[in-house]
Design a protein around this motif. Structure first.
Motif, short mmCIF file in Angstrom:
data_model
loop_
_atom_site.label_atom_id
_atom_site.label_comp_id
_atom_site.label_asym_id
_atom_site.label_seq_id
_atom_site.Cartn_x
_atom_site.Cartn_y
_atom_site.Cartn_z
N ASP A 1 0.54 -1.23 -0.16
CA ASP A 1 -0.11 -0.19 0.09
C ASP A 1 0.71 1.44 0.50
N GLU A 2 2.22 1.36 -0.01
CA GLU A 2 3.22 2.31 0.01
C GLU A 2 3.07 2.65 -1.76
N LEU A 3 2.73 3.40 -1.51
CA LEU A 3 3.40 3.84 -3.52
C LEU A 3 4.35 3.61 -3.32
N TYR A 4 5.16 4.45 -3.12
CA TYR A 4 6.31 4.87 -3.22
C TYR A 4 7.31 2.89 -3.28
N LEU A 5 7.47 2.55 -2.38
CA LEU A 5 7.98 1.60 -1.87
C LEU A 5 7.22 0.32 -3.51
N ALA A 6 6.07 0.58 -3.78
CA ALA A 6 6.17 -0.79 -4.67
C ALA A 6 6.50 0.16 -5.70
N GLU A 7 6.17 1.41 -6.45
CA GLU A 7 7.27 1.67 -7.78
C GLU A 7 8.44 1.45 -7.83
N ALA A 8 9.59 1.35 -6.07
CA ALA A 8 10.29 1.30 -6.74
C ALA A 8 11.09 0.03 -6.54
N LEU A 9 10.03 -0.51 -6.16
CA LEU A 9 10.37 -2.05 -6.23
C LEU A 9 9.63 -2.77 -8.02
N GLN A 10 8.40 -2.66 -8.15
CA GLN A 10 8.54 -2.23 -9.82
C GLN A 10 9.60 -2.39 -10.53
N THR A 11 9.93 -0.77 -10.32
CA THR A 11 11.31 -1.01 -11.30
C THR A 11 12.73 -1.28 -11.04
N GLY A 12 12.67 -2.01 -10.50
CA GLY A 12 14.02 -2.89 -9.65
C GLY A 12 13.55 -4.01 -10.21
N LEU A 13 12.45 -4.47 -10.21
CA LEU A 13 12.03 -5.49 -10.84
C LEU A 13 11.96 -5.94 -12.56
N ARG A 14 11.83 -4.54 -13.12
CA ARG A 14 11.92 -4.56 -14.58
C ARG A 14 13.33 -4.43 -14.53
N PHE B 1 14.71 -3.88 4.05
CA PHE B 1 15.60 -4.78 4.06
C PHE B 1 16.40 -4.70 2.21
N ALA B 2 17.17 -5.12 2.19
CA ALA B 2 17.46 -4.81 0.90
C ALA B 2 17.40 -5.22 -0.62
N PHE B 3 17.94 -4.77 -1.67
CA PHE B 3 16.76 -4.89 -3.10
C PHE B 3 17.60 -6.11 -3.13
N ALA B 4 18.69 -6.28 -2.79
CA ALA B 4 19.47 -6.63 -3.29
C ALA B 4 18.57 -8.58 -2.70
N GLU B 5 18.78 -8.12 -1.65
CA GLU B 5 18.41 -10.16 -0.91
C GLU B 5 16.86 -9.98 -1.67
N LEU B 6 15.58 -9.05 -2.00
CA LEU B 6 14.50 -9.86 -1.81
C LEU B 6 14.74 -9.77 -3.24
N LEU B 7 15.36 -9.49 -4.12
CA LEU B 7 15.73 -10.91 -5.79
C LEU B 7 16.21 -12.26 -5.42
N VAL B 8 17.79 -11.99 -4.79
CA VAL B 8 17.57 -13.17 -4.56
C VAL B 8 16.87 -14.45 -3.98
N LEU C 1 13.43 -14.02 -4.78
CA LEU C 1 12.75 -13.97 -5.49
C LEU C 1 13.25 -14.90 -6.95
N ARG C 2 14.40 -15.29 -6.91
CA ARG C 2 14.48 -16.01 -7.80
C ARG C 2 15.22 -17.26 -7.02
N ALA C 3 15.26 -17.77 -6.00
CA ALA C 3 14.99 -18.93 -4.98
C ALA C 3 13.69 -19.64 -5.09
N LEU C 4 12.50 -18.43 -4.74
CA LEU C 4 11.47 -19.40 -5.34
C LEU C 4 10.65 -19.65 -6.36
N ALA C 5 11.43 -18.91 -7.10
CA ALA C 5 10.70 -19.12 -8.52
C ALA C 5 11.41 -20.14 -8.66
N ARG C 6 12.33 -20.93 -8.84
CA ARG C 6 13.65 -22.32 -8.90
C ARG C 6 12.76 -23.45 -8.12
#
Length: 220
Positions: free
Chosen positions: A8-21, A103-110, A112-117
């Motif tokens: 629900d925090e728009l700034y955080l949501a958009e930052a995550l979306q941009t980083g993932l893209r 949290f650090a975005f790099a940790e989130l990314l790792v 996510l990729r572990a879950l997807a595997r």
């Protein structure tokens, strides 16, 4: 990989979306629980990044619904609550992973990729008979909409009866499946457990004793 960010925090949501893209990960945003459930109903996502404290349908309810209706979707729960009790509650609700804020975005990314595997799994189906409902995934039993508190042995015996689909379950089978190989074959434990299970479920009695054979479920 396709990810839904329920935050629900728009700034955080958009930052995550941009980083993932930028990492070649397709990402959509839902700003409340209702919007998240709507998107999940029409789009095949691999992972749900879920803020636990969402407006509308609460994040806990979203997690329960996803675990029940979309078991193929992995849940990465984000929350400011970082106590062990909070983490255990999150996993009990159906989360596959848990990341406290900040949290650090790099940790989130790792993560996510572990879950997807991970290979897809399905939650065991809900078992129902008459007005009885047993959820093997959440270890919950309801009778006519009323929550029934059972011991582990009572739950195991009831699950055996439900899976028998009206067939007879012998005391020997109960010992084998609900106790262990060291159980005394002459023990009265199955009979005692059946008696307490009947009391816990209440009236009308759904369990029928088949003399010399065992027990089965029957509609009143």
């Amino acid at each position: 990989m396709r990810v839904l960010i329920a935050e629900d925090e728009l700034y955080l949501a958009e930052a995550l979306q941009t980083g993932l893209r930028r990492e070649a990960i397709a990402a959509d945003i839902a700003l409340d629980g209702d919007a998240a459930l709507e998107r999940l109903a029409i789009t095949d996502y691999d992972v749900l990044v879920l803020d636990r404290d969402l407006p509308g349908t609460h994040g806990d309810q979203v997690a329960e619904t996803v675990a029940r209706e979309h078991p193929e979707v992995r849940i990465l729960m984000l929350t400011a609550a970082a106590r062990l009790r909070d983490k255990l509650d999150g996993f009990a609700l159906g989360a596959d992973d848990y990341l406290p804020k900040p949290f650090a975005f790099a940790e989130l990314l790792v993560r996510l990729r572990a879950l997807a595997r991970r290979p897809p799994t399905s939650a065991p189906p809900i078992l129902e008979f008459a007005d009885l409902r047993l959820d093997p995934f959440r270890r919950e039993v309801y009778r006519d909409g009323r929550y029934v508190k059972l011991t582990r042995k009572q739950f195991a015996v009831l699950e055996l009866l439900l899976r028998a689909d009206g067939g007879v379950v012998s005391a020997e089978t109960m010992l084998e499946k609900a106790w262990d190989e060291h159980a005394d074959p002459f023990t009265t434990a199955p009979r005692v457990t059946m008696s307490t299970l009947r009391k816990a479920l209440g009236e009308p009695d759904l369990i029928v004793t088949v003399p010399g054979a065992g027990y089965r479920l029957a509609a009143p």
